[in-house]
Design a protein around this motif. Structure first.
Motif, PDB file in Angstrom:
ATOM      1  N   TYR A   1      -5.128 -12.619  -2.226  1.00 27.64           N
ATOM      2  CA  TYR A   1      -6.036 -11.532  -1.893  1.00 27.64           C
ATOM      3  C   TYR A   1      -6.384 -10.780  -3.177  1.00 27.64           C
ATOM      4  O   TYR A   1      -5.498 -10.341  -3.915  1.00 27.64           O
TER       5      TYR A   1
ATOM      6  N   ASN B   1       0.805  -1.219   0.000  1.00 20.40           N
ATOM      7  CA  ASN B   1       0.000   0.000   0.000  1.00 20.40           C
ATOM      8  C   ASN B   1       0.840   1.272   0.000  1.00 20.40           C
ATOM      9  O   ASN B   1       0.379   2.332   0.439  1.00 20.40           O
TER      10      ASN B   1
ATOM     11  N   SER C   1      -5.757  -3.440   1.229  1.00 19.51           N
ATOM     12  CA  SER C   1      -5.421  -2.191   1.928  1.00 19.51           C
ATOM     13  C   SER C   1      -5.032  -2.418   3.378  1.00 19.51           C
ATOM     14  O   SER C   1      -4.397  -1.569   3.995  1.00 19.51           O
ATOM     15  N   LYS C   2      -5.410  -3.573   3.928  1.00 18.60           N
ATOM     16  CA  LYS C   2      -5.102  -3.869   5.325  1.00 18.60           C
ATOM     17  C   LYS C   2      -3.840  -4.720   5.503  1.00 18.60           C
ATOM     18  O   LYS C   2      -3.421  -4.985   6.626  1.00 18.60           O
ATOM     19  N   LEU C   3      -3.260  -5.155   4.392  1.00 16.75           N
ATOM     20  CA  LEU C   3      -2.071  -5.999   4.481  1.00 16.75           C
ATOM     21  C   LEU C   3      -0.861  -5.188   4.918  1.00 16.75           C
ATOM     22  O   LEU C   3      -0.648  -4.065   4.465  1.00 16.75           O
ATOM     23  N   LYS C   4      -0.060  -5.758   5.792  1.00 17.35           N
ATOM     24  CA  LYS C   4       1.150  -5.111   6.272  1.00 17.35           C
ATOM     25  C   LYS C   4       2.360  -5.898   5.777  1.00 17.35           C
ATOM     26  O   LYS C   4       2.278  -7.064   5.421  1.00 17.35           O
TER      27      LYS C   4
ATOM     28  N   ASP D   1     -10.234  -3.897  -0.347  1.00 14.84           N
ATOM     29  CA  ASP D   1     -10.300  -3.622   1.090  1.00 14.84           C
ATOM     30  C   ASP D   1      -9.353  -4.542   1.860  1.00 14.84           C
ATOM     31  O   ASP D   1      -8.696  -4.117   2.814  1.00 14.84           O
ATOM     32  N   GLU D   2      -9.305  -5.831   1.442  1.00 17.84           N
ATOM     33  CA  GLU D   2      -8.380  -6.763   2.092  1.00 17.84           C
ATOM     34  C   GLU D   2      -6.931  -6.361   1.838  1.00 17.84           C
ATOM     35  O   GLU D   2      -6.100  -6.367   2.757  1.00 17.84           O
TER      36      GLU D   2
END
Length: 450
Positions: free
Chosen positions: A90, A60, A97-100, A94-95
């Motif tokens: 993925y 991201n 965007s939450k990945l680190k 939305d999924e």
């Protein structure tokens, strides 16, 4: 095309010896992608899917957003799952965007930004600014099966989206294979040996151009070639040596291989001088039981290996374990490991050291292999000598192309600290909702960057 690539490769070799190796540069000495690469008008990557199989990708980063909407351009992420040693796919924005990402590295973030970074507020965007992206986490290239599965999956994603796909791979291990390993054969299958439209695989050659890779030789006029096996210590706490070597020869040859002992001082073959781990004489016949010959179905070569893992010792420093191959004059022997020509002793065949240890994937013409040069030296072609080069399994030279790859500024996963601090920088990006975000950048070098 190959004619021009061959000429290019020859020029690389010509200047290689006189040019300093490529290096990392501090951030303030880094160069922006668009400062060193100019594209024809209208080429933005729109309608193309850029795939990156690499490690440490910040999915991201602002460089992977649409600069107009600040929404992600990432279509798919194959995220490595350590517990299963596989990936989780993925597709939902939305999924994603939450990945680190693990902030211990940034290699994949940097290469992806060069390939398709879109953030232009500071002029640091990459090449295909309007391309869509899909990522595969190579987990530092540790699992060949994983990388093969990701290659298949990313092409499947492209097919489902009806988009052409260019995959960039900067993975290890940095080891020279012969071009017939599973990864090479898969690349040939997926791209129809590099001819299938809309399916392109690009690989970094690696940064070991001045590292020893392998040796090659030819059978002499007497129809024999002899080689001494290097004495490689078992390591600290051990008195003896492992004895092992590898080589390959065409299956069409009816080769004859024998082991023997050689006294370097007397310059003659001897029958004794080798001891087993218990200090007892070890005969050549006993040791020959460990000499094996194998074939791969798709390879024209037969592979010989001597792998005696017990500790052996020699009764004299002058005694050496050797082997002989009997075959027609001029027969080539390739990929010889752990051998020496005994410093020019004419009893032994001359061997040529081949430099340019490379990513194994460059051994197939189904991929485009890329080397690097340094734009910090204007007015000449400053190829870094540590940009890997060599020959693929058909005897064709690689890399296929070279590009700027020294001190390139692109997206970073984290703000550098300690050793990395001088190569990092930050800026503030304005998001779609008017908020600001701290963005990390860095200056890195390598064939990956090229």
């Amino acid at each position: 095309m190959k004619k021009y690539l061959t000429l290019l490769f020859s020029l690389i070799q010509l200047v290689m010896a006189n040019v300093a190796s490529a290096q990392d540069y501090p951030f303030e000495e880094g160069v922006r992608v668009r400062d060193v690469v100019t594209l024809p008008e209208g080429l933005t990557g729109k309608g193309v899917l850029v795939g990156v199989i690499d490690n440490d990708i910040a999915y991201n980063h602002v460089n992977f957003l649409d600069p107009k909407t600040m929404q992600t351009r990432v279509k798919t992420v194959l995220d490595f799952e350590w517990s299963t040693k596989s990936f989780i796919r993925y597709n939902n924005p939305d999924e994603i965007s939450k990945l680190k990402v693990d902030n211990s590295g940034e290699h994949g973030t940097h290469t992806s930004g060069i390939a398709a970074g879109s953030y232009d507020a500071d002029g640091w965007q990459g090449i295909a600014t309007e391309a869509d992206l899909c990522f595969g986490d190579s987990y530092r290239g540790a699992y060949v099966d994983l990388n093969m599965a990701e290659l298949k999956e990313l092409f499947s994603v492209a097919d489902s989206l009806n988009m052409p796909l260019v995959i960039n791979m900067s993975i290890g291990p940095i080891k020279q294979y012969d071009g017939y390993d599973e990864m090479n054969l898969l690349c040939e299958e997926l791209t129809e040996n590099g001819t299938r439209p809309g399916r392109i695989i690009v690989v970094a050659t690696a940064n070991s151009g001045d590292a020893f890779a392998y040796m090659e030789s030819k059978i002499g006029s007497e129809g024999k070639a002899r080689y001494a096996i290097k004495k490689e210590s078992m390591g600290e706490g051990w008195d003896g040596f492992d004895v092992n070597f590898k080589f390959e020869i065409l299956k069409t040859c009816e080769e004859k291989v024998r082991l023997f002992l050689y006294d370097k001082a007397a310059k003659t073959e001897v029958t004794t001088g080798l001891l087993d781990p218990n200090g007892n004489p070890l005969s050549i016949d006993e040791l020959s039981d460990y000499l094996t010959s194998t074939e791969k179905e798709n390879s024209p070569y037969r592979y010989y290996t001597l792998d005696y893992m017990d500790e052996v010792t020699f009764t004299s420093e002058d005694i050496h374990l050797c082997f002989e191959v009997a075959e027609a004059e001029g027969t080539e022997i390739r990929y010889i490991e752990n051998v020496t020509d005994m410093e020019g002793d004419d009893f032994f065949a001359p061997v040529i050291s081949i430099y340019g240890n490379a990513n194994s994937m460059v051994n197939t013409p189904a991929v485009i292999s890329v080397g690097r040069y340094d734009t910090h030296f204007p007015g000449r072609t400053p190829i870094g000598k540590n940009s890997s080069f060599g020959f693929n399994k058909y005897g064709e030279k690689f890399p296929d192309v070279v590009a700027p790859g020294c001190g390139i500024i692109s997206s970073g996963s984290f703000y550098h600290a300690g050793y990395y601090e001088e190569r990092g920088g930050q800026s503030e990006a304005t998001m779609a909702d008017g908020s600001t975000q701290t963005v990390n950048w860095s200056s890195l070098s390598g064939t990956s960057q090229a």
